[in-house]
Scaffold this active site. Structure first.
Site, PDB file in Angstrom:
ATOM      1  N   GLU A 116       0.830  -1.207   0.000  1.00 32.03           N
ATOM      2  CA  GLU A 116       0.000   0.000   0.000  1.00 32.03           C
ATOM      3  C   GLU A 116       0.867   1.260   0.000  1.00 32.03           C
ATOM      4  O   GLU A 116       0.530   2.250  -0.656  1.00 32.03           O
ATOM      5  CB  GLU A 116      -0.946  -0.020   1.196  1.00 32.03           C
ATOM      6  N   GLU A 136      -4.523  -9.380   3.334  1.00 33.06           N
ATOM      7  CA  GLU A 136      -5.372  -8.966   4.448  1.00 33.06           C
ATOM      8  C   GLU A 136      -6.647  -9.793   4.591  1.00 33.06           C
ATOM      9  O   GLU A 136      -7.077 -10.096   5.718  1.00 33.06           O
ATOM     10  CB  GLU A 136      -5.741  -7.480   4.305  1.00 33.06           C
TER      11      GLU A 136
END
Length: 243
Positions: A116, A136
């Protein structure tokens, strides 16, 4: 130069008009703890970084960053999560909105929050050892530091859905094929190549670079008519400056 902190979680290295921010938590594969995120935020507000004409984010040869520090997850109540996004968790958005061109020099693991952070940069250069992924969902959560949004905008919902739901790692060559990485180089060259690209961008008119970055972001969220107006207004404004 090392960023002055009790723990040097972020090292600052000056290369002419370019500054390198190196994540320095090697024992944890540069896992992005709230402490490391805050150190990044603090570093971004130093006079050295503010004056830079381009910025490179780097980690170690083994890991750009293996992701968020999962040891902190059990402590994250809803109230703490809200406070987190107002505090150290805002660093990803701050990086994405920097006026200077930003590059990620990626080696080794680039997973979860590390991916990210790389996606928040304008350009990514990867070592051929780099491994990307967003694991995730397998942990019962989802990418929430801008990675989901940026991946959807970069690749479209279909490909983003596959990458995020399966959570599988993919190599630098695949990231390059998808357009997420500008170029793939040997590990020993990744920082040098990123610095070379950053040094070129540092020679470009700073105002034109900053406005172009902002215009691209605005256009990505706008209608065709609004996008054309954004272009024209930005051009008119830049034409009244020295670039």
């Amino acid at each position: 130069m090392t960023f002055p902190d009790t723990e040097p979680l972020v090292e600052l290295q000056e290369h002419g008009a370019v500054v390198v921010l190196r994540l320095n938590r090697p024992a944890k594969l540069n896992a992005l703890s709230t402490g490391l995120e805050q150190a990044l935020l603090d570093a971004l507000h130093t006079p050295l970084v503010r004056a830079a004409r381009a910025i490179v984010f780097a980690g170690s040869e083994r890991a750009f960053s293996a992701g968020a520090d999962t040891s902190e997850l059990p402590q994250m109540t809803p109230d703490r999560i809200a406070a987190y996004y107002r505090g150290s968790g805002s660093v990803y958005d701050v990086v994405s909105r920097l006026p200077q061109p930003t590059l990620a020099a990626v080696s080794g693991y680039c997973l979860g929050a590390g991916f990210e952070l790389a996606l928040a940069c304008d350009i990514r250069v990867a070592a051929d050892t780099a491994q990307f992924g967003l694991p995730e969902v397998g942990l019962g959560i989802l990418p929430s530091s801008g990675g989901l949004t940026r991946l959807v905008r970069a690749l479209g919902p279909a490909l983003a859905r596959e990458i995020i739901l399966f959570g599988e790692r993919f190599p630098a060559g695949e990231a390059h094929r998808l357009g997420l990485v500008r170029e793939v180089v040997p590990p020993a060259e990744v920082l040098a190549v990123a610095l070379e690209r950053a040094s070129f961008l540092a020679t470009q008119p700073a105002m034109a670079v900053a406005w172009t970055k902002a215009a691209i972001d605005a256009v990505a969220e706008s209608s065709a008519a609004s996008s054309l107006l954004i272009e024209q207004l930005a051009y008119a404004a830049l034409n009244r400056t020295d670039g």
